[in-house]
Design an enzyme around this catalytic site. Sequence first.
Site: not given
Length: 572
Positions: A141, A143, A224, A226, A253, A279, A327, A367
């Site tokens: 995970h 980024h 992925k 999201h 996610h 998660h 976010h 993450d």
Amino acid sequence: MALTIPRSQYVATYGPTVGDKVRLGDTDLWATIEQDFLTKGDECKFGGGKSVRDGMAQSSTSTRDNPNVLDFALTNVMIIDAKLGIIKADIGIRDGRIVGIGQAGNPDTMDNVTPNMIIGASTEVHNGAHLIATAGGIDTHIHWICPQQAQHAIENGITTMIGGGSGPADGTHATTCTPGKFNIERMFQACEALPVNIGFFGKGNCSMLEPLKEQVVAGALGLKIHEDWGATPAVIDAALKVADEMDVQVAIHTDTLNESGFLEDTMKAINGRVIHTFHTEGAGGGHAPDIIKAAMYPNVLPASTNPTRPFTVNTIDEHLDMLMVCHHLDKRVPEDVAFADSRIRPETIAAEDILHDMGVFSIMSSDSQAMGRVGEVVTRTWQTADKMKAQRGALGDEGNDNFRIKRYIAKYTINPAIAHGISQYVGSLEVGKLADIVLWKPQFFGVKPEFVMKKGFISFAKMGDPNASIPTPQPVFYRPMFGANAKANTESAVYFVSQASVDANIKAQYGIQKETLAVKGCRDVGKKDLVHNNATPEITVDPERYEVRVDGEHITCEPATKVPLAQRYFLF
């Protein structure tokens, strides 16, 4: 004539053997060696007056043309491995791969030398007698916000980083996707200098198939999905169709806001196909409040990210601020605050601790820089294990914590490798795999490795003043070694990619030097295949009180007020 020596003297010379207990860091976890592959009296030890010398434990006649001669022998080392168990052995390395777990040495003068573990004049040797060897960790995970993450990861024992992104763009801050061929190509080119194995996720958020396929052909090892791009049933179905056709994994996610459906709708769209849930507790995102229920399905490979690991008195407060930043939320907007509050639930975070200890949650990840710490995956795993021993007691072991230790080490080694189709290359210290090996002093286990090997060559290490007369004077800190330099770096790390991209010869197309290895078997796995972490009990969540029940029993635990492997290790 045999010489009998006290156990204490043997351990001081050659390290622990069968029955000896070793404490892991300052935790209350104790590992007991289950099997010793070494012949007593024929142990290999290098140094003045020791046995690895010409005509003794080193062969006088064997050249490197002999395929049984090692490039590197790690001797008398304690191994903690999800597949091999907790054992004592020599590790033999040749051509960047592990070729033997057994007894190294000179078969002309020694008994029981493993046939392909000859020490010769071309063999480097390191004494592992008071060290623990583990497989390099795998973080699924990532980024890719900045390249400096790789150094922080390897300094905690992570040697494979899987994720997505293209730098500090908003899309990368929030989602682990490298969207499209242009960005994928540039990221391969940019990561040539990084000392870790790497795999990239393409953006899986598209309801049509062709835009997804072209990313897999461009080199994505998986897709992925999201919620910030829209985790709709149509998107989920399309990504899984492409994954099934092209043998790659899908990571997801899910939809925190339940905009396009609830957990049941997402599971209906998945329709029994294998998927890796990120998660899975939900603080990092996912159907509120019951995404945690996804862990009960046999086709779901459930992971945690490390900011909730373990549940402590500071977890909740920290998460609210992290969520706002990652976010792009605004504390002045009531809807944004409600969104954040819906994700951060003490009840489900407490349950996550226990689900890990029960082997229901199977994978640990970071993450990185997006609500997680890239250099703490290994540390947070063992903090969770220690907290669970303190709160739940032993897991049925007799006088040691071996089963719990094997369960937890699997979460960041073999299980993420299985999930992403790379377990034939990495994830354990089994023969045939890349020699990505992490060496720890027991008192620093889980926090600060002694050194990290990549494909059998030392890449990063704790190193003292380079101008000193010996290697140990202060300041001692992690420095890149020869394995992380120049062409040795590109020879010591690999890219994990799709088979379609290997067939398209992206290595030549992009002008990259690292080896490209294709992921395999991503669609044939299930929860049942995950080592020591394959439980699938019924999980329910009270929609108002957020209480989590496993097979009808309410599971919860208190937040920790202190954890091991923490401040005493980071004074300097």
